[in-house]
Design an enzyme around this catalytic site. Sequence first.
Site: not given
Length: 103
Positions: A24, A27
Site C-alpha cells: 500500500c 500506508c
Amino acid sequence: MSRRFKSIIKSERPVLVDFYADWCEPCKQIPPILKKVKNNFKESVRIIKVNVDNNPFIASHYQVRSIPTLILFKKGDVQWTGVGIVDASELSSEISKHVNKQA
C-alpha cells in the site's frame, strides 16, 4: 483474534493501531506522522502496526475495509477511527481527548 492483540488494546493507556499492508503506497506516508505523534505524547500513548495481510481476522473484526486505517483504543473500546492519511495535528487532537482522562 490473538490474545496478545486483545491484551494490548485493553490497556488503560490509549493504543493507536495502524492497519497497513506492505504493498500500500499511502500506508508508507503514515510512519513519519506516527513518529511526530509519538514524540508529542511519549509514553502516554502506545502505537502498534498491524499488517492486514498477515492478520486478516483482526482487520475483519474491526471492519477495516481500506488502508491505511488508524484505530484508537482505550480499555479495549474503539475511541476513534481514521481512514486514509490523517495529518499529525488531527491525530494528536483525537489522542489528546483520551490521554490522562479518567474513565
